[in-house]
Design a protein around this motif. Structure first.
Motif, PDB file in Angstrom:
ATOM      1  N   ILE A  80      78.045   1.914 -27.995  1.00  9.09           N
ATOM      2  CA  ILE A  80      76.670   2.173 -28.456  1.00  9.09           C
ATOM      3  C   ILE A  80      75.731   2.260 -27.260  1.00  9.09           C
ATOM      4  O   ILE A  80      74.878   3.150 -27.179  1.00  9.09           O
ATOM      5  CB  ILE A  80      76.216   1.096 -29.460  1.00  9.09           C
ATOM      6  N   HIS A  81      75.881   1.356 -26.315  1.00  8.52           N
ATOM      7  CA  HIS A  81      75.056   1.366 -25.111  1.00  8.52           C
ATOM      8  C   HIS A  81      75.241   2.677 -24.339  1.00  8.52           C
ATOM      9  O   HIS A  81      74.267   3.304 -23.920  1.00  8.52           O
ATOM     10  CB  HIS A  81      75.399   0.164 -24.219  1.00  8.52           C
ATOM     11  N   ALA A  82      76.483   3.104 -24.171  1.00 10.90           N
ATOM     12  CA  ALA A  82      76.755   4.357 -23.461  1.00 10.90           C
ATOM     13  C   ALA A  82      76.147   5.544 -24.209  1.00 10.90           C
ATOM     14  O   ALA A  82      75.543   6.431 -23.600  1.00 10.90           O
ATOM     15  CB  ALA A  82      78.257   4.550 -23.290  1.00 10.90           C
ATOM     16  N   LEU A  83      76.278   5.561 -25.530  1.00 10.56           N
ATOM     17  CA  LEU A  83      75.700   6.635 -26.338  1.00 10.56           C
ATOM     18  C   LEU A  83      74.183   6.683 -26.172  1.00 10.56           C
ATOM     19  O   LEU A  83      73.605   7.756 -25.992  1.00 10.56           O
ATOM     20  CB  LEU A  83      76.080   6.444 -27.808  1.00 10.56           C
ATOM     21  N   LEU A  84      73.533   5.542 -26.205  1.00  9.47           N
ATOM     22  CA  LEU A  84      72.073   5.493 -26.026  1.00  9.47           C
ATOM     23  C   LEU A  84      71.664   5.949 -24.631  1.00  9.47           C
ATOM     24  O   LEU A  84      70.673   6.669 -24.467  1.00  9.47           O
ATOM     25  CB  LEU A  84      71.550   4.082 -26.305  1.00  9.47           C
ATOM     26  N   MET A  85      72.420   5.554 -23.625  1.00  6.44           N
ATOM     27  CA  MET A  85      72.096   5.957 -22.251  1.00  6.44           C
ATOM     28  C   MET A  85      72.254   7.472 -22.085  1.00  6.44           C
ATOM     29  O   MET A  85      71.398   8.122 -21.485  1.00  6.44           O
ATOM     30  CB  MET A  85      72.982   5.213 -21.246  1.00  6.44           C
ATOM     31  N   TYR A  86      73.334   8.045 -22.617  1.00 10.26           N
ATOM     32  CA  TYR A  86      73.518   9.492 -22.527  1.00 10.26           C
ATOM     33  C   TYR A  86      72.443  10.236 -23.312  1.00 10.26           C
ATOM     34  O   TYR A  86      71.953  11.273 -22.871  1.00 10.26           O
ATOM     35  CB  TYR A  86      74.917   9.896 -23.018  1.00 10.26           C
ATOM     36  N   SER A  87      72.057   9.710 -24.455  1.00  8.60           N
ATOM     37  CA  SER A  87      70.993  10.334 -25.249  1.00  8.60           C
ATOM     38  C   SER A  87      69.678  10.325 -24.476  1.00  8.60           C
ATOM     39  O   SER A  87      68.951  11.318 -24.447  1.00  8.60           O
ATOM     40  CB  SER A  87      70.811   9.604 -26.578  1.00  8.60           C
ATOM     41  N   ALA A  88      69.359   9.206 -23.848  1.00  8.27           N
ATOM     42  CA  ALA A  88      68.132   9.117 -23.049  1.00  8.27           C
ATOM     43  C   ALA A  88      68.182  10.097 -21.885  1.00  8.27           C
ATOM     44  O   ALA A  88      67.187  10.766 -21.571  1.00  8.27           O
ATOM     45  CB  ALA A  88      67.936   7.690 -22.544  1.00  8.27           C
ATOM     46  N   LEU A  89      69.325  10.221 -21.239  1.00  3.00           N
ATOM     47  CA  LEU A  89      69.486  11.149 -20.129  1.00  3.00           C
ATOM     48  C   LEU A  89      69.286  12.589 -20.599  1.00  3.00           C
ATOM     49  O   LEU A  89      68.592  13.379 -19.955  1.00  3.00           O
ATOM     50  CB  LEU A  89      70.862  10.981 -19.485  1.00  3.00           C
ATOM     51  N   ILE A  90      69.874  12.929 -21.724  1.00  3.21           N
ATOM     52  CA  ILE A  90      69.725  14.281 -22.275  1.00  3.21           C
ATOM     53  C   ILE A  90      68.265  14.557 -22.610  1.00  3.21           C
ATOM     54  O   ILE A  90      67.746  15.642 -22.332  1.00  3.21           O
ATOM     55  CB  ILE A  90      70.636  14.470 -23.504  1.00  3.21           C
ATOM     56  N   LEU A  91      67.562  13.590 -23.188  1.00  5.22           N
ATOM     57  CA  LEU A  91      66.138  13.769 -23.497  1.00  5.22           C
ATOM     58  C   LEU A  91      65.326  13.980 -22.231  1.00  5.22           C
ATOM     59  O   LEU A  91      64.455  14.854 -22.180  1.00  5.22           O
ATOM     60  CB  LEU A  91      65.602  12.558 -24.268  1.00  5.22           C
ATOM     61  N   MET A  92      65.574  13.182 -21.199  1.00  2.00           N
ATOM     62  CA  MET A  92      64.824  13.329 -19.948  1.00  2.00           C
ATOM     63  C   MET A  92      65.079  14.696 -19.322  1.00  2.00           C
ATOM     64  O   MET A  92      64.137  15.361 -18.866  1.00  2.00           O
ATOM     65  CB  MET A  92      65.191  12.214 -18.970  1.00  2.00           C
ATOM     66  N   ILE A  93      66.320  15.141 -19.307  1.00  2.00           N
ATOM     67  CA  ILE A  93      66.638  16.457 -18.756  1.00  2.00           C
ATOM     68  C   ILE A  93      65.973  17.551 -19.590  1.00  2.00           C
ATOM     69  O   ILE A  93      65.414  18.509 -19.042  1.00  2.00           O
ATOM     70  CB  ILE A  93      68.167  16.660 -18.677  1.00  2.00           C
ATOM     71  N   SER A  94      65.983  17.403 -20.905  1.00  2.00           N
ATOM     72  CA  SER A  94      65.342  18.386 -21.784  1.00  2.00           C
ATOM     73  C   SER A  94      63.853  18.478 -21.503  1.00  2.00           C
ATOM     74  O   SER A  94      63.305  19.577 -21.389  1.00  2.00           O
ATOM     75  CB  SER A  94      65.567  18.022 -23.249  1.00  2.00           C
ATOM     76  N   PHE A  95      63.165  17.336 -21.411  1.00  2.00           N
ATOM     77  CA  PHE A  95      61.733  17.351 -21.126  1.00  2.00           C
ATOM     78  C   PHE A  95      61.452  17.978 -19.767  1.00  2.00           C
ATOM     79  O   PHE A  95      60.498  18.727 -19.601  1.00  2.00           O
ATOM     80  CB  PHE A  95      61.131  15.950 -21.198  1.00  2.00           C
ATOM     81  N   PHE A  96      62.294  17.702 -18.783  1.00  2.00           N
ATOM     82  CA  PHE A  96      62.127  18.296 -17.460  1.00  2.00           C
ATOM     83  C   PHE A  96      62.275  19.811 -17.538  1.00  2.00           C
ATOM     84  O   PHE A  96      61.446  20.555 -17.005  1.00  2.00           O
ATOM     85  CB  PHE A  96      63.140  17.711 -16.476  1.00  2.00           C
ATOM     86  N   LEU A  97      63.320  20.289 -18.216  1.00  2.00           N
ATOM     87  CA  LEU A  97      63.541  21.726 -18.320  1.00  2.00           C
ATOM     88  C   LEU A  97      62.429  22.419 -19.093  1.00  2.00           C
ATOM     89  O   LEU A  97      62.005  23.522 -18.734  1.00  2.00           O
ATOM     90  CB  LEU A  97      64.904  22.004 -18.967  1.00  2.00           C
ATOM     91  N   ILE A  98      61.934  21.784 -20.145  1.00  2.00           N
ATOM     92  CA  ILE A  98      60.814  22.355 -20.903  1.00  2.00           C
ATOM     93  C   ILE A  98      59.576  22.435 -20.026  1.00  2.00           C
ATOM     94  O   ILE A  98      58.845  23.427 -20.060  1.00  2.00           O
ATOM     95  CB  ILE A  98      60.562  21.542 -22.187  1.00  2.00           C
ATOM     96  N   SER A  99      59.328  21.416 -19.206  1.00  2.00           N
ATOM     97  CA  SER A  99      58.171  21.434 -18.304  1.00  2.00           C
ATOM     98  C   SER A  99      58.299  22.544 -17.273  1.00  2.00           C
ATOM     99  O   SER A  99      57.337  23.261 -17.003  1.00  2.00           O
ATOM    100  CB  SER A  99      58.035  20.091 -17.588  1.00  2.00           C
ATOM    101  N   VAL A 100      59.479  22.691 -16.698  1.00  2.00           N
ATOM    102  CA  VAL A 100      59.711  23.759 -15.715  1.00  2.00           C
ATOM    103  C   VAL A 100      59.548  25.114 -16.391  1.00  2.00           C
ATOM    104  O   VAL A 100      58.904  26.010 -15.852  1.00  2.00           O
ATOM    105  CB  VAL A 100      61.105  23.615 -15.069  1.00  2.00           C
ATOM    106  N   TYR A 101      60.110  25.255 -17.581  1.00  2.00           N
ATOM    107  CA  TYR A 101      59.963  26.494 -18.338  1.00  2.00           C
ATOM    108  C   TYR A 101      58.486  26.802 -18.565  1.00  2.00           C
ATOM    109  O   TYR A 101      58.036  27.926 -18.359  1.00  2.00           O
ATOM    110  CB  TYR A 101      60.699  26.398 -19.674  1.00  2.00           C
ATOM    111  N   GLY A 102      57.728  25.813 -18.992  1.00  2.00           N
ATOM    112  CA  GLY A 102      56.307  26.021 -19.254  1.00  2.00           C
ATOM    113  C   GLY A 102      55.552  26.454 -18.020  1.00  2.00           C
ATOM    114  O   GLY A 102      54.686  27.331 -18.075  1.00  2.00           O
ATOM    115  N   PHE A 103      55.884  25.873 -16.889  1.00  2.00           N
ATOM    116  CA  PHE A 103      55.196  26.205 -15.643  1.00  2.00           C
ATOM    117  C   PHE A 103      55.501  27.633 -15.214  1.00  2.00           C
ATOM    118  O   PHE A 103      54.606  28.399 -14.880  1.00  2.00           O
ATOM    119  CB  PHE A 103      55.591  25.217 -14.543  1.00  2.00           C
ATOM    120  N   PHE A 104      56.772  28.024 -15.232  1.00  2.00           N
ATOM    121  CA  PHE A 104      57.159  29.336 -14.734  1.00  2.00           C
ATOM    122  C   PHE A 104      56.975  30.447 -15.763  1.00  2.00           C
ATOM    123  O   PHE A 104      56.815  31.598 -15.393  1.00  2.00           O
ATOM    124  CB  PHE A 104      58.600  29.315 -14.233  1.00  2.00           C
TER     125      PHE A 104
END
Length: 152
Positions: free
Chosen positions: A26-50
């Protein structure tokens, strides 16, 4: 009570190991989910900028019926999080639209007054905004408008 091996501790330790494995999973699943969310927000921000520069040069028309239009300062626009003058438009077919370009404190209300509720307008939005308009509409995200004109 003793088990058939002669020890009651074996079954307790086995159950504890199973609980620990589930907890780690469960801990590993939550950590991977958080990582995926952070990467998604980063990519959306980069997309928005460019995408703003790309979209501004590649506009697509959409026809929408205006429900309401209001000029004012909005937070978190393409010019940063401090607030920008914009015209926010709610439409029947296209969801929420927002115009930033050439909108100032002096003309925001004048521009919004040109958008009559119940009337149909052609709005020019960027190509990427056009492709994601249905998703934006469902998530209540405003597509950025570069220009508009009334449909005759």
């Amino acid at each position: 009570m003793k088990n058939k091996n002669g020890s009651s501790e074996d079954s307790t330790q086995g159950a504890q190991k199973k609980v620990n494995k589930i907890g780690r999973a469960i801990h590993a699943l939550l950590m991977y989910s958080a990582l995926i969310l952070m990467i998604s927000f980063f990519l959306i921000s980069v997309y928005g900028f460019f995408s703003m520069g790309y979209d501004k040069d590649r506009v697509r028309p959409i026809e929408c019926t205006v429900v309401s239009a209001e000029g004012g300062v909005v937070r978190g626009g393409p010019r940063g999080g401090t607030g920008s003058w914009a015209v926010s438009v709610i439409t029947e077919e296209c969801g929420s639209l927002r115009m930033y370009w050439h909108v100032t404190g002096d003309n925001a209300e004048d521009i919004s007054a040109k958008l009559t509720p119940g009337e149909k307008y052609t709005f020019e939005i960027g190509e990427i905004e056009y492709k994601f308009n249905e998703i934006y509409k469902n998530l209540n995200i405003s597509s950025i408008v570069y220009s508009f004109e009334k449909v005759e």
